[in-house]
Design a protein around this motif. Structure first.
Motif, mmCIF file in Angstrom:
data_model
loop_
_atom_site.group_PDB
_atom_site.id
_atom_site.type_symbol
_atom_site.label_atom_id
_atom_site.label_comp_id
_atom_site.label_asym_id
_atom_site.label_seq_id
_atom_site.Cartn_x
_atom_site.Cartn_y
_atom_site.Cartn_z
ATOM 1 N N THR A 147 0.821 -1.081 -0.100
ATOM 2 C CA THR A 147 -0.032 -0.043 0.110
ATOM 3 C C THR A 147 0.939 1.059 0.132
ATOM 4 O OG1 THR A 147 -1.782 -1.355 1.227
ATOM 5 C CG2 THR A 147 -1.831 1.180 1.076
ATOM 6 N N VAL A 148 1.929 1.278 0.841
ATOM 7 C CA VAL A 148 2.656 2.421 0.784
ATOM 8 C C VAL A 148 3.468 2.751 -0.782
ATOM 9 C CG1 VAL A 148 4.830 3.258 1.966
ATOM 10 C CG2 VAL A 148 3.288 2.173 3.293
ATOM 11 N N VAL A 149 3.887 1.639 -1.329
ATOM 12 C CA VAL A 149 4.448 1.654 -2.600
ATOM 13 C C VAL A 149 3.440 2.226 -3.694
ATOM 14 C CG1 VAL A 149 5.319 0.396 -4.618
ATOM 15 C CG2 VAL A 149 6.112 -0.313 -2.259
ATOM 16 N N GLU A 150 2.318 1.883 -3.332
ATOM 17 C CA GLU A 150 1.066 2.087 -4.530
ATOM 18 C C GLU A 150 0.983 3.723 -4.059
ATOM 19 O OE1 GLU A 150 -2.365 -0.009 -3.855
ATOM 20 O OE2 GLU A 150 -1.489 -1.862 -4.400
ATOM 21 N N GLU A 200 3.949 5.890 -5.429
ATOM 22 C CA GLU A 200 4.345 5.662 -7.101
ATOM 23 C C GLU A 200 2.948 6.288 -7.837
ATOM 24 O OE1 GLU A 200 5.055 1.807 -7.677
ATOM 25 O OE2 GLU A 200 7.192 1.926 -7.610
ATOM 26 N N ALA A 201 1.820 6.727 -6.996
ATOM 27 C CA ALA A 201 0.829 7.143 -7.523
ATOM 28 C C ALA A 201 1.012 8.393 -8.320
ATOM 29 C CB ALA A 201 -0.556 7.560 -6.540
ATOM 30 N N LYS A 202 0.533 8.467 -9.884
ATOM 31 C CA LYS A 202 0.786 9.564 -10.652
ATOM 32 C C LYS A 202 -0.129 10.747 -10.229
ATOM 33 C CE LYS A 202 4.088 7.359 -12.792
ATOM 34 N NZ LYS A 202 5.264 7.577 -12.400
ATOM 35 N N ASP A 203 -1.419 10.497 -10.054
ATOM 36 C CA ASP A 203 -2.336 11.463 -9.879
ATOM 37 C C ASP A 203 -2.496 11.986 -8.373
ATOM 38 O OD1 ASP A 203 -3.158 8.932 -8.616
ATOM 39 O OD2 ASP A 203 -5.255 9.346 -8.699
#
Length: 92
Positions: free
Chosen positions: A78-81, A84-87
């Protein structure tokens, strides 16, 4: 290992003394695949440089995740997501 031809040095007797360390294989494979995708000629130097770049990027991402992991009660994925979230937009 990747189906590419490898020439044997004229002075090599038997197998390599120092085979590629197993923990570096993913970075080397990633570098080769990336360079092939770009259509570049594969040389030892280019593969080595790209493998180090990929490894550095991974380490920086891993350090960022470790830094903020304690803030969230979720798992590492979850932390990685989130990282790395572009939005998402980050403000000072």
């Amino acid at each position: 290992m990747m189906g590419m031809g490898v020439s044997k040095a004229h002075n090599r007797v038997g197998k390599r003394k120092h085979p590629v360390p197993r923990h570096l294989l993913p970075w080397i494979k990633g570098a080769i695949e990336d360079l092939q995708r770009k259509g570049e000629r594969l040389t030892y130097k280019k593969i080595q440089e790209r493998a180090f770049e990929l490894y550095r990027e991974h380490r920086e991402r891993a350090l960022t995740v470790c830094k903020f992991k304690g803030i969230f009660k979720d798992d590492t994925e979850t932390v990685v997501e989130i990282a790395e979230a572009k939005d998402l937009s980050y403000e000072d």
